[in-house]
Design a protein around this motif. Structure first.
Motif, PDB file in Angstrom:
ATOM      1  N   LEU A 198     -49.772  36.106  -4.901  1.00  0.00           N
ATOM      2  CA  LEU A 198     -48.998  36.973  -4.012  1.00  0.00           C
ATOM      3  C   LEU A 198     -49.566  38.385  -4.003  1.00  0.00           C
ATOM      4  O   LEU A 198     -49.678  39.011  -2.957  1.00  0.00           O
ATOM      5  CB  LEU A 198     -47.533  37.007  -4.446  1.00  0.00           C
ATOM      6  N   GLU A 199     -49.913  38.882  -5.166  1.00  0.00           N
ATOM      7  CA  GLU A 199     -50.400  40.265  -5.278  1.00  0.00           C
ATOM      8  C   GLU A 199     -51.734  40.461  -4.561  1.00  0.00           C
ATOM      9  O   GLU A 199     -51.927  41.449  -3.858  1.00  0.00           O
ATOM     10  CB  GLU A 199     -50.539  40.643  -6.757  1.00  0.00           C
ATOM     11  N   TYR A 200     -52.659  39.536  -4.744  1.00  0.00           N
ATOM     12  CA  TYR A 200     -54.018  39.706  -4.210  1.00  0.00           C
ATOM     13  C   TYR A 200     -54.326  38.826  -3.006  1.00  0.00           C
ATOM     14  O   TYR A 200     -55.315  39.060  -2.325  1.00  0.00           O
ATOM     15  CB  TYR A 200     -55.043  39.433  -5.316  1.00  0.00           C
ATOM     16  N   GLY A 201     -53.527  37.811  -2.764  1.00  0.00           N
ATOM     17  CA  GLY A 201     -53.762  36.906  -1.651  1.00  0.00           C
ATOM     18  C   GLY A 201     -54.795  35.843  -1.991  1.00  0.00           C
ATOM     19  O   GLY A 201     -55.408  35.856  -3.059  1.00  0.00           O
ATOM     20  N   THR A 202     -54.972  34.911  -1.083  1.00  0.00           N
ATOM     21  CA  THR A 202     -55.975  33.856  -1.209  1.00  0.00           C
ATOM     22  C   THR A 202     -56.699  33.763   0.131  1.00  0.00           C
ATOM     23  O   THR A 202     -56.382  34.502   1.060  1.00  0.00           O
ATOM     24  CB  THR A 202     -55.321  32.490  -1.525  1.00  0.00           C
ATOM     25  N   ARG A 203     -57.598  32.841   0.229  1.00  0.00           N
ATOM     26  CA  ARG A 203     -58.273  32.701   1.525  1.00  0.00           C
ATOM     27  C   ARG A 203     -57.346  32.092   2.569  1.00  0.00           C
ATOM     28  O   ARG A 203     -57.612  32.167   3.759  1.00  0.00           O
ATOM     29  CB  ARG A 203     -59.536  31.864   1.385  1.00  0.00           C
TER      30      ARG A 203
END
Length: 113
Positions: free
Chosen positions: A80-85
């Motif tokens: 959630l904090e950094y995201g994913t692709r």
């Protein structure tokens, strides 16, 4: 999960100044207050689907009250904090930290004056 460390320069000078100008009880109170405010800020900014993320954000005081830690314990917090692709980031810790660090610095500056 990526681990980030924050280092402060001039800690020894700050410690000497605090010892000469302030009671350590006041310092511990500032650390406790700012840690609690950071926890509340992160909980407010956390994305809510089930509420698990908000409940997982906890605070811990150590070193006799001179160290405060705030962390989410949910396994999916870094996603959630950094995201994913596949999913864009929904930062909740960094914005809360950036806001609170200014307040903490201001509180400590007032104590040293």
């Amino acid at each position: 999960m990526a681990r980030r460390n924050v280092s402060l320069k001039g800690v020894s000078e700050l410690t000497m100044k605090l010892k000469s100008n302030a009671n350590m009880k006041d310092v511990k109170q500032i650390v406790k207050q700012n840690t609690a405010e950071l926890t509340q800020g992160a909980q407010r900014k956390a994305p809510v689907d089930t509420g698990n993320m908000r409940r997982s954000i906890t605070m811990d005081l150590s070193d006799g009250g001179l160290t405060g830690k705030v962390k989410p314990t949910a396994d999916y917090a870094p996603y959630l904090e950094y995201g994913t692709r596949f999913q864009s980031a929904q930062p909740f810790m960094r914005p809360a930290f950036n806001k609170q660090k200014a307040q903490f610095k201001s509180d400590m500056d007032k104590l040293v004056e």
